[in-house]
Design a protein around this motif. Sequence first.
Motif, PDB file in Angstrom:
ATOM      1  N   ARG A   1      79.200 104.865  77.655  1.00 33.77           N
ATOM      2  CA  ARG A   1      78.205 104.068  76.956  1.00 33.77           C
ATOM      3  C   ARG A   1      78.778 103.674  75.600  1.00 33.77           C
ATOM      4  O   ARG A   1      79.928 103.994  75.288  1.00 33.77           O
ATOM      5  CB  ARG A   1      76.913 104.872  76.775  1.00 33.77           C
ATOM      6  CG  ARG A   1      77.130 106.150  75.960  1.00 33.77           C
ATOM      7  CD  ARG A   1      75.867 106.982  75.832  1.00 33.77           C
ATOM      8  NE  ARG A   1      76.120 108.205  75.075  1.00 33.77           N
ATOM      9  CZ  ARG A   1      76.139 108.279  73.750  1.00 33.77           C
ATOM     10  NH1 ARG A   1      75.914 107.185  73.022  1.00 33.77           N
ATOM     11  NH2 ARG A   1      76.382 109.418  73.124  1.00 33.77           N
ATOM     12  N   THR A   2      77.986 103.008  74.795  1.00 36.26           N
ATOM     13  CA  THR A   2      78.423 102.618  73.462  1.00 36.26           C
ATOM     14  C   THR A   2      77.629 103.383  72.412  1.00 36.26           C
ATOM     15  O   THR A   2      76.398 103.470  72.493  1.00 36.26           O
ATOM     16  CB  THR A   2      78.236 101.108  73.234  1.00 36.26           C
ATOM     17  OG1 THR A   2      79.023 100.388  74.196  1.00 36.26           O
ATOM     18  CG2 THR A   2      78.680 100.713  71.836  1.00 36.26           C
TER      19      THR A   2
ATOM     20  N   ASP B   1      80.995 101.829  56.851  1.00 37.12           N
ATOM     21  CA  ASP B   1      81.244 100.758  57.804  1.00 37.12           C
ATOM     22  C   ASP B   1      80.782 101.212  59.185  1.00 37.12           C
ATOM     23  O   ASP B   1      80.912 102.398  59.540  1.00 37.12           O
ATOM     24  CB  ASP B   1      82.732 100.414  57.851  1.00 37.12           C
ATOM     25  CG  ASP B   1      83.202  99.703  56.596  1.00 37.12           C
ATOM     26  OD1 ASP B   1      82.349  99.293  55.785  1.00 37.12           O
ATOM     27  OD2 ASP B   1      84.431  99.567  56.414  1.00 37.12           O
ATOM     28  N   GLU B   2      80.279 100.272  59.964  1.00 41.49           N
ATOM     29  CA  GLU B   2      79.775 100.592  61.289  1.00 41.49           C
ATOM     30  C   GLU B   2      80.674  99.992  62.372  1.00 41.49           C
ATOM     31  O   GLU B   2      81.154  98.869  62.240  1.00 41.49           O
ATOM     32  CB  GLU B   2      78.344 100.093  61.454  1.00 41.49           C
ATOM     33  CG  GLU B   2      77.366 100.777  60.512  1.00 41.49           C
ATOM     34  CD  GLU B   2      75.915 100.398  60.778  1.00 41.49           C
ATOM     35  OE1 GLU B   2      75.691  99.519  61.659  1.00 41.49           O
ATOM     36  OE2 GLU B   2      75.029 100.966  60.130  1.00 41.49           O
ATOM     37  N   PHE B   3      80.868 100.797  63.431  1.00 43.72           N
ATOM     38  CA  PHE B   3      81.717 100.379  64.551  1.00 43.72           C
ATOM     39  C   PHE B   3      81.038 100.784  65.852  1.00 43.72           C
ATOM     40  O   PHE B   3      80.479 101.878  65.957  1.00 43.72           O
ATOM     41  CB  PHE B   3      83.095 101.051  64.479  1.00 43.72           C
ATOM     42  CG  PHE B   3      83.841 100.828  63.199  1.00 43.72           C
ATOM     43  CD1 PHE B   3      84.692  99.735  63.061  1.00 43.72           C
ATOM     44  CD2 PHE B   3      83.702 101.702  62.125  1.00 43.72           C
ATOM     45  CE1 PHE B   3      85.385  99.523  61.880  1.00 43.72           C
ATOM     46  CE2 PHE B   3      84.396 101.501  60.943  1.00 43.72           C
ATOM     47  CZ  PHE B   3      85.234 100.408  60.823  1.00 43.72           C
ATOM     48  N   GLU B   4      81.110  99.906  66.838  1.00 36.83           N
ATOM     49  CA  GLU B   4      80.631 100.228  68.180  1.00 36.83           C
ATOM     50  C   GLU B   4      81.804 100.793  68.978  1.00 36.83           C
ATOM     51  O   GLU B   4      82.848 100.148  69.092  1.00 36.83           O
ATOM     52  CB  GLU B   4      80.073  98.977  68.861  1.00 36.83           C
ATOM     53  CG  GLU B   4      78.883  98.358  68.138  1.00 36.83           C
ATOM     54  CD  GLU B   4      77.673  99.269  68.122  1.00 36.83           C
ATOM     55  OE1 GLU B   4      77.424  99.939  69.154  1.00 36.83           O
ATOM     56  OE2 GLU B   4      76.978  99.317  67.087  1.00 36.83           O
ATOM     57  N   VAL B   5      81.616 101.980  69.521  1.00 41.40           N
ATOM     58  CA  VAL B   5      82.707 102.678  70.204  1.00 41.40           C
ATOM     59  C   VAL B   5      82.243 103.091  71.595  1.00 41.40           C
ATOM     60  O   VAL B   5      81.142 103.646  71.757  1.00 41.40           O
ATOM     61  CB  VAL B   5      83.152 103.923  69.408  1.00 41.40           C
ATOM     62  CG1 VAL B   5      84.273 104.657  70.136  1.00 41.40           C
ATOM     63  CG2 VAL B   5      83.595 103.525  68.004  1.00 41.40           C
ATOM     64  N   ALA B   6      83.080 102.844  72.583  1.00 43.31           N
ATOM     65  CA  ALA B   6      82.786 103.294  73.944  1.00 43.31           C
ATOM     66  C   ALA B   6      83.062 104.790  74.039  1.00 43.31           C
ATOM     67  O   ALA B   6      84.150 105.251  73.679  1.00 43.31           O
ATOM     68  CB  ALA B   6      83.645 102.538  74.942  1.00 43.31           C
ATOM     69  N   VAL B   7      82.073 105.552  74.485  1.00 43.74           N
ATOM     70  CA  VAL B   7      82.213 107.007  74.567  1.00 43.74           C
ATOM     71  C   VAL B   7      81.786 107.491  75.943  1.00 43.74           C
ATOM     72  O   VAL B   7      81.001 106.840  76.643  1.00 43.74           O
ATOM     73  CB  VAL B   7      81.380 107.715  73.483  1.00 43.74           C
ATOM     74  CG1 VAL B   7      81.816 107.288  72.086  1.00 43.74           C
ATOM     75  CG2 VAL B   7      79.893 107.451  73.669  1.00 43.74           C
ATOM     76  N   GLY B   8      82.307 108.639  76.328  1.00 46.89           N
ATOM     77  CA  GLY B   8      81.943 109.285  77.569  1.00 46.89           C
ATOM     78  C   GLY B   8      81.447 110.688  77.308  1.00 46.89           C
ATOM     79  O   GLY B   8      81.347 111.125  76.156  1.00 46.89           O
ATOM     80  N   PRO B   9      81.160 111.438  78.353  1.00 45.77           N
ATOM     81  CA  PRO B   9      80.620 112.791  78.190  1.00 45.77           C
ATOM     82  C   PRO B   9      81.532 113.727  77.393  1.00 45.77           C
ATOM     83  O   PRO B   9      81.040 114.654  76.740  1.00 45.77           O
ATOM     84  CB  PRO B   9      80.441 113.274  79.633  1.00 45.77           C
ATOM     85  CG  PRO B   9      80.343 112.027  80.451  1.00 45.77           C
ATOM     86  CD  PRO B   9      81.224 111.029  79.776  1.00 45.77           C
TER      87      PRO B   9
END
Length: 246
Positions: free
Chosen positions: A10-11, A29-37
């Motif tokens: 998810r992000t 600063d804000e960043f959208e990062v793809a993360v997993g479990p």
Amino acid sequence: MTAPASDGRRTARFRVHRRKAGDTASRYDEFEVAVGPNTTVLDGLVEIRRDKDPSLTLRHSCFHASCGTCGMRVNGQEGLACVTKVGEAAEVTVEPMANLPIVSDLVVAMEPFYECLDPVDRPLIRNSETVPSELPDGIDAYTRYEDCIECGICLSACPIAGSDPLYVGPAAIAAAWRVVEEPRGLAAGPVVRLMDDEQAVWRCHVAWECSEACPSGVDPAGAIARMRRAAIAARARRLFGSGGGA
């Protein structure tokens, strides 16, 4: 936060502390990062620096909680970024450790931390490396204070260090207690006297935040309590002339 994909990814939004040399104030600063479990905070920060903002400054090395270099605060709690998982958080706020000067972004200057450790004169080599045939009774009661990885997290978590820059800090007292508990040929008395000071064991207010935050289970707060008892005993011996070398 986006809904999880079929593979569990998810992000998540990372809010990252930023401050460079010469800046008058910090920003986030804000960043959208793809993360997993199993994504750790360090995984996310490395991705940000690699793919989104190469100017981000952070310190890391081993990726498995041995070197202590990636200490920081995540959502207000001290920890090692390499073993702190993002989990289900929609937003992750990452800040440098407290109570140490900020060098850049998430990096703090560790010199004040190490300078507090130097006077303890921690021995690194045993006088004898003879291995006993049997372990002594009661050895399980001893805490191995050399497990300290000198990450500085205990100092960051300490409320006294935040209000008194002269306080030597929990890591230095724990290192001193290691010398008292296992002298390795050194005289323990001078170390006890060094810690029997207004800016050492008597400055601690017993918040236990240092032991709660320690990633290695060193229990510096317990060391402070033991060092206090040793200091009181040494004072009594000096007062009543019972010897003991302290």
